[in-house]
Design an enzyme around this catalytic site. Structure first.
Site, mmCIF file in Angstrom:
data_model
loop_
_atom_site.group_PDB
_atom_site.id
_atom_site.type_symbol
_atom_site.label_atom_id
_atom_site.label_comp_id
_atom_site.label_asym_id
_atom_site.label_seq_id
_atom_site.Cartn_x
_atom_site.Cartn_y
_atom_site.Cartn_z
ATOM 1 N N TYR A 225 38.868 20.032 46.409
ATOM 2 C CA TYR A 225 37.661 19.944 47.255
ATOM 3 C C TYR A 225 37.637 20.987 48.371
ATOM 4 O O TYR A 225 36.605 21.192 48.999
ATOM 5 C CB TYR A 225 37.476 18.526 47.820
ATOM 6 C CG TYR A 225 38.532 18.064 48.801
ATOM 7 C CD1 TYR A 225 38.645 18.623 50.072
ATOM 8 C CD2 TYR A 225 39.408 17.044 48.471
ATOM 9 C CE1 TYR A 225 39.603 18.199 50.970
ATOM 10 C CE2 TYR A 225 40.368 16.605 49.356
ATOM 11 C CZ TYR A 225 40.464 17.189 50.605
ATOM 12 O OH TYR A 225 41.417 16.764 51.485
ATOM 13 N N HIS B 134 43.783 21.101 48.011
ATOM 14 C CA HIS B 134 43.000 20.237 47.119
ATOM 15 C C HIS B 134 41.878 21.018 46.452
ATOM 16 O O HIS B 134 41.403 22.024 46.987
ATOM 17 C CB HIS B 134 42.348 19.101 47.925
ATOM 18 C CG HIS B 134 43.293 18.290 48.740
ATOM 19 N ND1 HIS B 134 43.768 18.716 49.963
ATOM 20 C CD2 HIS B 134 43.852 17.073 48.515
ATOM 21 C CE1 HIS B 134 44.591 17.799 50.455
ATOM 22 N NE2 HIS B 134 44.661 16.794 49.597
ATOM 23 N N ALA C 162 48.099 9.851 50.141
ATOM 24 C CA ALA C 162 47.423 8.675 50.674
ATOM 25 C C ALA C 162 46.425 8.221 49.615
ATOM 26 O O ALA C 162 45.946 9.036 48.828
ATOM 27 C CB ALA C 162 46.707 9.035 51.967
ATOM 28 N N HIS D 289 47.639 18.280 57.043
ATOM 29 C CA HIS D 289 48.436 19.034 56.060
ATOM 30 C C HIS D 289 48.943 20.316 56.711
ATOM 31 O O HIS D 289 48.187 21.266 56.899
ATOM 32 C CB HIS D 289 47.588 19.395 54.834
ATOM 33 C CG HIS D 289 47.259 18.222 53.983
ATOM 34 N ND1 HIS D 289 47.987 17.882 52.868
ATOM 35 C CD2 HIS D 289 46.294 17.296 54.097
ATOM 36 C CE1 HIS D 289 47.470 16.793 52.326
ATOM 37 N NE2 HIS D 289 46.438 16.421 53.052
ATOM 38 N N SER E 54 43.976 13.757 45.044
ATOM 39 C CA SER E 54 45.024 14.790 44.866
ATOM 40 C C SER E 54 46.000 14.396 43.771
ATOM 41 O O SER E 54 45.697 13.577 42.911
ATOM 42 C CB SER E 54 45.779 14.953 46.192
ATOM 43 O OG SER E 54 46.491 13.770 46.490
ATOM 44 N N HIS F 224 38.192 9.323 58.100
ATOM 45 C CA HIS F 224 39.376 10.145 57.792
ATOM 46 C C HIS F 224 40.446 10.014 58.883
ATOM 47 O O HIS F 224 41.649 9.960 58.582
ATOM 48 C CB HIS F 224 38.966 11.612 57.605
ATOM 49 C CG HIS F 224 40.108 12.511 57.203
ATOM 50 N ND1 HIS F 224 40.849 12.312 56.051
ATOM 51 C CD2 HIS F 224 40.651 13.595 57.801
ATOM 52 C CE1 HIS F 224 41.789 13.239 55.966
ATOM 53 N NE2 HIS F 224 41.691 14.036 57.011
ATOM 54 N N ASN G 21 44.010 2.336 53.218
ATOM 55 C CA ASN G 21 42.768 1.563 53.477
ATOM 56 C C ASN G 21 42.381 0.816 52.210
ATOM 57 O O ASN G 21 42.819 1.188 51.119
ATOM 58 C CB ASN G 21 41.635 2.532 53.861
ATOM 59 C CG ASN G 21 41.415 3.595 52.786
ATOM 60 O OD1 ASN G 21 42.177 4.569 52.693
ATOM 61 N ND2 ASN G 21 40.403 3.398 51.963
ATOM 62 N N SER H 211 48.684 13.693 52.829
ATOM 63 C CA SER H 211 47.956 13.452 54.090
ATOM 64 C C SER H 211 48.731 12.643 55.113
ATOM 65 O O SER H 211 49.096 11.484 54.852
ATOM 66 C CB SER H 211 46.668 12.662 53.811
ATOM 67 O OG SER H 211 45.760 13.449 53.138
HETATM 68 N N1 HPA Z 1 39.376 7.181 48.550
HETATM 69 C C1 HPA Z 1 39.812 8.390 48.150
HETATM 70 N N2 HPA Z 1 40.863 9.008 48.681
HETATM 71 C C2 HPA Z 1 41.536 8.366 49.656
HETATM 72 C C3 HPA Z 1 41.144 7.093 50.117
HETATM 73 C C4 HPA Z 1 40.013 6.479 49.534
HETATM 74 O O1 HPA Z 1 39.597 5.362 49.897
HETATM 75 N N3 HPA Z 1 42.026 6.750 51.104
HETATM 76 C C5 HPA Z 1 42.919 7.767 51.212
HETATM 77 N N4 HPA Z 1 42.617 8.750 50.338
#
Ligand code: HPA
Length: 264
Positions: A72, A70, A100, A48, A199, A234, A222, A17
């Site tokens: 999802y 992914h 990420a 992506h 992922s 996001h 984060n 990401s």
């Molecule tokens: N949770 C799940 N996937 C993620 C997060 C998160 O806080 N941050 C970036 N990808």
């Protein structure tokens, strides 16, 4: 794919990401959109791109998958790992995966990098289920040393030399696409997770089955749910990923230069 690279690279990279910019480090690359490669699934998520880069990082031939798909998104586990299997079967022996992730451990602060030391697969599936091909390797795969210690040592040394905030930890893979609840994050913490994401783990499993050496690096974008005051977004995760991608690019550059010296 092989026809587009005289000698197929032995090193592959998957960019997660918002990390696509890292591919700028490539020289004389051929760029092939996933949709032009037979059977490659293409990403439906912002951040992506879905492109294969074949070229050189300094003098080292590398293949970069810019963007991934992914579970999802509705792809099957086999589709999620298709591109990684293709790289492995084409000759990639060392695979560097990036993603990420949300930080759970106290030191997993936004902007830091986490080298996977291990993982928790909480996605409810494995890419080794379903149809198998004998050429892929063991079905009942040993994962007791999924993350190669030599590659981790190279990455640790690179991070230290560059003075990057970098630590090793356990990545919990969840299905998503919603972010977690604070209760889920407390549970993940008790299970031993240092960071959480949606992922990478399926690709690690498929890569290990093909006996590739794996290094996985998360950029912490984060603090995970309930650990920061603000709700998760996001767009902000992508933005933080972009900022962290500069650190990741510097780390990758140094790691690839070390690999260049050892792979000769
Ligand atoms: N949770 C799940 N996937 C993620 C997060 C998160 O806080 N941050 C970036 N990808």
């Amino acid at each position: 794919m092989r026809r587009r690279a005289a000698k197929f690279p032995r090193v592959g990279i998957v960019l997660g990401s918002g990390l696509g910019e890292v591919a700028i480090g490539m020289r004389d690359g051929t760029v092939i959109p996933f949709r032009r490669i037979p059977h490659f699934p293409h990403p439906t998520v912002k951040g992506h791109a879905g492109r294969l880069h074949l070229g050189h990082w300094d003098k080292l031939p590398v293949a970069i998958l810019e963007g991934r798909v992914h579970l999802y998104e509705g792809y099957t586990p086999a589709e999620v790992v298709f591109a990684v299997r293709a790289l492995g079967l084409a000759g990639v022996e060392t695979l560097i995966l990036t993603c990420a992730a949300g930080g759970i451990a106290p030191r997993a602060t936004p902007g830091s990098l986490m080298l996977f030391s291990d993982h928790l697969n909480l996605q409810g599936s494995s890419p080794l289920g379903g149809t198998v091909d004998e050429g892929w390797g063991a079905r009942f795969l040993d994962l007791s040393a999924a993350y190669d210690w030599r590659l981790r040592r190279i990455a640790r040394q690179a991070a230290k030399a560059l003075r990057l905030k970098c630590f090793e930890g356990v990545y919990a893979a969840v299905l998503g696409p919603n972010y977690e609840t604070p209760a889920e994050i407390r549970a993940l913490k008790r299970l031993g997770a240092d960071a959480v994401g949606m992922s990478t783990v399926p690709e690690v499993i498929a890569a290990r089955q093909l006996n590739m050496q794996v290094l996985a690096i998360a950029t912490i974008t984060n603090r995970a749910a309930g650990l920061a005051k603000e709700p998760l977004d996001h767009g902000e995760v992508l933005e933080a990923g972009k900022q962290a991608s500069e650190c990741l690019a510097r780390l990758l550059d140094r790691v690839l230069r070390s690999l260049q010296a050892t792979l000769r």
